[in-house]
Scaffold this active site. Structure first.
Site, PDB file in Angstrom:
ATOM      1  N   THR A 120     -28.803  53.395  -2.896  1.00  0.00           N
ATOM      2  CA  THR A 120     -27.948  52.235  -2.639  1.00  0.00           C
ATOM      3  C   THR A 120     -26.602  52.648  -2.063  1.00  0.00           C
ATOM      4  OG1 THR A 120     -26.678  50.498  -3.745  1.00  0.00           O
ATOM      5  CG2 THR A 120     -27.240  52.398  -5.080  1.00  0.00           C
ATOM      6  N   TYR A 144     -24.563  51.301 -12.199  1.00  0.00           N
ATOM      7  CA  TYR A 144     -25.708  51.170 -11.289  1.00  0.00           C
ATOM      8  C   TYR A 144     -25.652  52.249 -10.204  1.00  0.00           C
ATOM      9  CZ  TYR A 144     -28.533  49.395  -7.452  1.00  0.00           C
ATOM     10  OH  TYR A 144     -29.432  49.297  -6.421  1.00  0.00           O
TER      11      TYR A 144
HETATM   12  C1  UD1 Z   1     -25.205  44.501  -3.121  1.00  0.00           C
HETATM   13  C2  UD1 Z   1     -26.137  45.100  -4.125  1.00  0.00           C
HETATM   14  C3  UD1 Z   1     -25.735  46.496  -4.451  1.00  0.00           C
HETATM   15  C4  UD1 Z   1     -25.614  47.309  -3.198  1.00  0.00           C
HETATM   16  C5  UD1 Z   1     -24.642  46.632  -2.249  1.00  0.00           C
HETATM   17  C6  UD1 Z   1     -24.553  47.384  -0.956  1.00  0.00           C
HETATM   18  C7  UD1 Z   1     -27.215  43.827  -5.879  1.00  0.00           C
HETATM   19  C8  UD1 Z   1     -27.021  42.998  -7.100  1.00  0.00           C
HETATM   20  N1  UD1 Z   1     -26.096  44.291  -5.327  1.00  0.00           N
HETATM   21  O1  UD1 Z   1     -23.960  44.328  -3.731  1.00  0.00           O
HETATM   22  O2  UD1 Z   1     -26.712  47.075  -5.265  1.00  0.00           O
HETATM   23  O3  UD1 Z   1     -25.128  48.576  -3.495  1.00  0.00           O
HETATM   24  O4  UD1 Z   1     -25.114  45.325  -1.981  1.00  0.00           O
HETATM   25  O5  UD1 Z   1     -23.519  46.837  -0.188  1.00  0.00           O
HETATM   26  O6  UD1 Z   1     -28.306  44.027  -5.421  1.00  0.00           O
HETATM   27  N2  UD1 Z   1     -19.813  37.172  -2.819  1.00  0.00           N
HETATM   28  C9  UD1 Z   1     -19.176  35.939  -2.874  1.00  0.00           C
HETATM   29  N3  UD1 Z   1     -19.799  34.933  -3.567  1.00  0.00           N
HETATM   30  C10 UD1 Z   1     -21.006  35.106  -4.209  1.00  0.00           C
HETATM   31  C11 UD1 Z   1     -21.627  36.353  -4.140  1.00  0.00           C
HETATM   32  C12 UD1 Z   1     -20.995  37.362  -3.448  1.00  0.00           C
HETATM   33  O7  UD1 Z   1     -18.102  35.755  -2.327  1.00  0.00           O
HETATM   34  O8  UD1 Z   1     -21.494  34.134  -4.825  1.00  0.00           O
HETATM   35  C13 UD1 Z   1     -19.195  38.243  -2.019  1.00  0.00           C
HETATM   36  C14 UD1 Z   1     -18.901  39.516  -2.776  1.00  0.00           C
HETATM   37  O9  UD1 Z   1     -17.634  39.512  -3.323  1.00  0.00           O
HETATM   38  C15 UD1 Z   1     -19.053  40.556  -1.627  1.00  0.00           C
HETATM   39  C16 UD1 Z   1     -20.127  39.956  -0.734  1.00  0.00           C
HETATM   40  O10 UD1 Z   1     -20.140  38.560  -1.026  1.00  0.00           O
HETATM   41  O11 UD1 Z   1     -17.867  40.651  -0.879  1.00  0.00           O
HETATM   42  C17 UD1 Z   1     -21.531  40.496  -0.983  1.00  0.00           C
HETATM   43  O12 UD1 Z   1     -21.818  40.413  -2.382  1.00  0.00           O
HETATM   44  P1  UD1 Z   1     -23.312  40.553  -2.940  1.00  0.00           P
HETATM   45  O13 UD1 Z   1     -24.238  39.792  -2.071  1.00  0.00           O
HETATM   46  O14 UD1 Z   1     -23.275  40.231  -4.394  1.00  0.00           O
HETATM   47  O15 UD1 Z   1     -23.656  42.095  -2.703  1.00  0.00           O
HETATM   48  P2  UD1 Z   1     -22.837  43.397  -3.141  1.00  0.00           P
HETATM   49  O16 UD1 Z   1     -21.921  43.123  -4.250  1.00  0.00           O
HETATM   50  O17 UD1 Z   1     -22.255  43.975  -1.888  1.00  0.00           O
END
Ligand code: UD1
Length: 328
Positions: A120, A144
């Protein structure tokens, strides 16, 4: 590899593993899936034999490797929810690290030659570079990421003293589903941005949050490198071909090499779906780096991997289609 030698796929009933199993099946490769269904779905296994069990079950793994004359293993089985890893670190070290150790020991004893490992981008922590390459510093900021980095290191050290060769793939942000919507992401209480936004679009939840609007990024929201699951699955097939052709052990980022902000993703979901989302601006989520984008040249050079779905609209369309049609 002869036709009676199966590929063992741990976690093959999960989101990414099931797409790889489907692609292996389409290529006529014999597959044995080992998945305990803790987060996977038996309906997602579209090819091969499915054995319900644990990667840490030494006797079971030994028997499967022997019975199926396994020469290649793809290891997806893992817990993957970052906040849960912070709340319950030993669960992550147990399943992701200790069980990988057991699996590697069994593989080594059984003469497995090729190992493809799901790692990852979380191993990079909060990078200082705009795009992280495979030599960038690894400083995970959650259990993780640490649990996966420890497994990477075990694999590297084992390969150093044995005939085993490996490809470690560091996934960036995976989304999308298969073109016929037979499989896709169904993790309960998902936290991933595209998943959450598509759930909101089709009415499975009321709102979407933006976690942080004051990051040092062009629009203040987090930037990620979103990769279509079909392209990511294709990278595993290429990695297997590479090892079977005699390729050396290697470590590869899996991303497209460019990022999108949270606002850009939400605008894309609104445009592709044709309706506005109810969006809430919230404080930053703990442990989120501002920007995480892959330097993605090495995987193209080493594997000859050519992405087919490097298009945020296409990724969102595919995720939306799954969210509309999914049966599990
Ligand atoms: C995901 C993976 C992680 C991996 C990473 C690589 C999971 C749970 N996480 O994490 O294992 O290492 O990609 O980049 O599989 N966000 C919002 N609103 C939301 C959800 C997310 O604003 O409801 C934002 C987060 O703050 C972040 C972005 O969207 O800036 C992506 O978040 P998310 O899709 O949760 O992925 P990662 O945290 O990057």
């Amino acid at each position: 590899m002869t036709s009676d030698q199966a590929i063992l796929v741990t976690g093959g009933a999960g989101y990414i593993g099931s797409h790889v199993v489907r692609q292996l099946g389409e290529l006529g490769r014999p597959v044995v899936v080992l998945d305990n269904l803790s987060t996977g779905f038996k309906e997602a296994v579209l090819a091969g034999e499915h054995v319900v069990g644990d990667t840490g079950d030494r006797a079971l793994v030994e028997a499967l490797l022997k019975k199926n004359r396994v020469r290649a293993v793809m290891h997806f089985a893992a817990h993957t929810v970052v906040p849960e890893s912070v709340a319950n670190p030993l669960k992550y070290y147990s399943n992701n690290t200790c069980n990988t150790r057991t699996l590697l020991e069994c593989c080594s004893a059984a003469g497995v030659q090729h190992f493809i490992f799901s790692s990852t981008a979380a191993v990079y922590g909060v990078p200082t570079e705009k795009r992280v390459n495979e030599e960038s510093e690894t400083r995970p900021i959650n259990p993780y990421g640490s649990s996966k980095l420890m497994s990477e290191q075990m694999l590297r050290d084992l390969a150093h003293i044995s005939p085993l060769r490996y490809v470690t793939l560091r996934y960036f942000n995976v989304a999308g589903s298969d073109p016929m919507c037979r499989i896709g992401q169904s993790t309960p209480n998902a936290t991933l941005l595209i998943k959450v936004a598509c759930e909101a679009a089709v009415g499975r939840r009321q709102t979407v949050s933006i976690f942080g609007t004051d990051y040092p990024t062009p629009d203040g929201t987090g930037v990620r490198d979103y990769i279509h699951v079909e392209d990511l699955a294709g990278a595993h097939i290429k990695a297997l071909d590479y090892l079977e052709a005699g390729g050396d052990s290697t470590l590869l980022n899996c991303g497209y090499g460019h990022g999108y902000s949270v606002r850009e993703v939400l605008e894309t979901v609104e445009r592709v779906h044709g309706h506005p989302l109810t969006i809430r601006e919230q404080p930053r989520r703990a442990g989120d780096p501002p920007t995480l984008v892959a330097a993605a040249e090495r995987i193209k050079n080493v594997l000859g991997w050519i992405p087919k779905h490097d298009d945020l609209d296409a990724i969102v369309r595919s995720s939306l289609a799954w969210e509309t049609k999914r049966r599990y």
